[in-house]
Design a protein around this motif. Structure first.
Motif, PDB file in Angstrom:
ATOM      1  N   GLY A  28       2.950  11.466  -8.728  1.00  0.00           N
ATOM      2  CA  GLY A  28       2.271  11.710  -9.996  1.00  0.00           C
ATOM      3  C   GLY A  28       2.468  10.655 -11.057  1.00  0.00           C
ATOM      4  O   GLY A  28       2.041  10.843 -12.198  1.00  0.00           O
ATOM      5  N   ASP A  29       3.094   9.517 -10.713  1.00  0.00           N
ATOM      6  CA  ASP A  29       3.245   8.442 -11.696  1.00  0.00           C
ATOM      7  C   ASP A  29       1.922   7.721 -11.935  1.00  0.00           C
ATOM      8  O   ASP A  29       1.646   7.262 -13.044  1.00  0.00           O
ATOM      9  CB  ASP A  29       4.295   7.430 -11.231  1.00  0.00           C
ATOM     10  N   TRP A  30       1.136   7.609 -10.863  1.00  0.00           N
ATOM     11  CA  TRP A  30      -0.178   6.985 -10.954  1.00  0.00           C
ATOM     12  C   TRP A  30      -1.239   7.998 -10.543  1.00  0.00           C
ATOM     13  O   TRP A  30      -0.972   8.910  -9.758  1.00  0.00           O
ATOM     14  CB  TRP A  30      -0.281   5.764 -10.033  1.00  0.00           C
ATOM     15  N   VAL A  31      -2.443   7.799 -11.052  1.00  0.00           N
ATOM     16  CA  VAL A  31      -3.587   8.640 -10.687  1.00  0.00           C
ATOM     17  C   VAL A  31      -4.654   7.739 -10.072  1.00  0.00           C
ATOM     18  O   VAL A  31      -5.041   6.736 -10.681  1.00  0.00           O
ATOM     19  CB  VAL A  31      -4.162   9.368 -11.915  1.00  0.00           C
ATOM     20  N   ARG A  32      -5.100   8.105  -8.892  1.00  0.00           N
ATOM     21  CA  ARG A  32      -6.175   7.323  -8.272  1.00  0.00           C
ATOM     22  C   ARG A  32      -7.486   7.669  -8.964  1.00  0.00           C
ATOM     23  O   ARG A  32      -7.881   8.831  -9.013  1.00  0.00           O
ATOM     24  CB  ARG A  32      -6.280   7.626  -6.778  1.00  0.00           C
ATOM     25  N   ARG A  36       3.672   6.253  -5.434  1.00  0.00           N
ATOM     26  CA  ARG A  36       3.545   6.475  -6.877  1.00  0.00           C
ATOM     27  C   ARG A  36       2.426   7.471  -7.201  1.00  0.00           C
ATOM     28  O   ARG A  36       2.532   8.256  -8.141  1.00  0.00           O
ATOM     29  CB  ARG A  36       3.313   5.131  -7.591  1.00  0.00           C
ATOM     30  N   VAL A  37       1.376   7.459  -6.380  1.00  0.00           N
ATOM     31  CA  VAL A  37       0.320   8.450  -6.555  1.00  0.00           C
ATOM     32  C   VAL A  37       0.836   9.831  -6.150  1.00  0.00           C
ATOM     33  O   VAL A  37       0.590  10.839  -6.840  1.00  0.00           O
ATOM     34  CB  VAL A  37      -0.920   8.074  -5.715  1.00  0.00           C
ATOM     35  N   ARG A  78       0.820  -1.212   0.000  1.00  0.00           N
ATOM     36  CA  ARG A  78       0.000   0.000   0.000  1.00  0.00           C
ATOM     37  C   ARG A  78       0.855   1.264   0.000  1.00  0.00           C
ATOM     38  O   ARG A  78       0.553   2.220  -0.725  1.00  0.00           O
ATOM     39  CB  ARG A  78      -0.930   0.005   1.203  1.00  0.00           C
ATOM     40  N   SER A  79       1.928   1.278   0.780  1.00  0.00           N
ATOM     41  CA  SER A  79       2.769   2.473   0.839  1.00  0.00           C
ATOM     42  C   SER A  79       3.469   2.725  -0.497  1.00  0.00           C
ATOM     43  O   SER A  79       3.625   3.884  -0.917  1.00  0.00           O
ATOM     44  CB  SER A  79       3.804   2.345   1.959  1.00  0.00           C
ATOM     45  N   ALA A  80       3.853   1.657  -1.194  1.00  0.00           N
ATOM     46  CA  ALA A  80       4.498   1.823  -2.502  1.00  0.00           C
ATOM     47  C   ALA A  80       3.523   2.402  -3.516  1.00  0.00           C
ATOM     48  O   ALA A  80       3.885   3.236  -4.359  1.00  0.00           O
ATOM     49  CB  ALA A  80       5.040   0.483  -2.990  1.00  0.00           C
ATOM     50  N   VAL A  81       2.273   1.957  -3.411  1.00  0.00           N
ATOM     51  CA  VAL A  81       1.242   2.507  -4.297  1.00  0.00           C
ATOM     52  C   VAL A  81       1.027   3.985  -3.995  1.00  0.00           C
ATOM     53  O   VAL A  81       0.968   4.831  -4.900  1.00  0.00           O
ATOM     54  CB  VAL A  81      -0.075   1.722  -4.140  1.00  0.00           C
TER      55      VAL A  81
END
Length: 291
Positions: free
Chosen positions: A40-44, A36-37, A30-33
């Motif tokens: 700005g690499d990932w968008v929730r 990344r959010v 969860r912390s790695a996710v």
């Protein structure tokens, strides 16, 4: 902080979408996710649902997100499912998604959620997304968009009349069945005789008379002929019955009638069942021109 290559490959296959479960399977907690959010690499984009920031937001991306936002067991349905299968060209503005009975969760913007149970035969996985099968998608798509959806599926040989009848049999007491039933019944005969009856009903309702059925001319029989006005009304029926030979014979027939002085109007059964006013006004206008 790059996305692990194997997880990125999965995301690209899934229209840029990553679930929390997929992240865990590839070693991201969860912390790695969250990191990344945060960078700005990932968008929730939903509950336990993310999109690669550098992936374009396509119709498939938003459809996948909308479906998975309803829940992990959600099933893309209706005309949106028909679009996912490639039966129709345009994705609908509102997406229908089937959720298990008893689902408890917030509404999803742009999504119509149906809480229902589906037979296993009516659910499949297409591009790693749960979606209603082609037959049920065509039937429910036709309820939303018109009978051309069924015709398209049959012309593409994606489904058979028998499979449509079976899918209807499993849903005949459910939402949309009242609209599906007449379409399925018409398929058995190619819709032509029934379509001719629809045409007669339209003429009667519009107060248009002076026609005869099966009028002989040029070696053919005109479906409905206004002989005094040399106006021929031809019923095409379902397009999926019209193979190359039938298509050519119909064109030859039409050309022969026109050459003999007839004005020819062609209508599909979808015209008759869904655009009756257009049919009546077209015939009335042609009669006034010929008067």
């Amino acid at each position: 902080m790059q996305t692990p290559p194997k997880l990125r490959a999965v995301a690209l296959e899934h229209d840029g979408v990553v679930t929390a479960a997929e992240a865990r399977e590839h070693g991201l907690d969860r912390s790695a996710v969250h990191r990344r959010v945060a960078i700005g690499d990932w968008v929730r984009v939903g509950p336990r649902l993310y999109r690669l920031a550098d992936h374009p937001v396509t119709d498939r991306t938003t459809t996948r997100i909308a479906t998975l936002s309803v829940g992990p067991s959600a099933i893309l349905s209706g005309s949106a499912a028909a679009w996912w299968h490639g039966i129709v060209d345009d994705r609908p503005g509102t997406i229908t998604v089937t959720a298990p009975r008893g689902r408890h969760g917030p509404p999803v913007k742009g999504v119509r959620i149906l809480n229902r149970s589906l037979d296993d035969a009516d659910v499949l996985i297409r591009r790693d997304l749960r979606v209603t099968g082609v037959a049920l998608s065509a039937l429910e798509g036709a309820v939303e968009l018109g009978a051309e959806v069924i015709d398209s599926a049959l012309q593409q040989r994606r489904i058979t009349v028998e499979r449509l009848e079976e899918a209807y049999g499993r849903r005949h007491r459910c939402v949309g069945a009242a609209e599906m039933g007449p379409m399925v019944a018409l398929l058995e005969s190619g819709a032509r005789p029934a379509a001719e009856r629809f045409a007669v009903a339209i003429l009667d309702a519009a107060g248009i008379d002076g026609w005869v059925a099966d009028h002989p001319s040029c070696g053919y029989e005109i479906d409905l002929a206004f002989v005094a006005h040399m106006l021929a009304v031809e019923i095409d029926g379902f397009a999926f019955h019209r193979d190359a030979g039938t298509f050519q014979r119909d064109r030859t027939r039409r050309n022969a009638l026109i050459a003999a002085g007839w004005t020819v109007l062609n209508f599909t059964w979808a015209d008759l069942t869904e655009r009756a006013d257009h049919v009546a006004s077209s015939i009335r206008q042609a009669l006034s021109v010929a008067a």
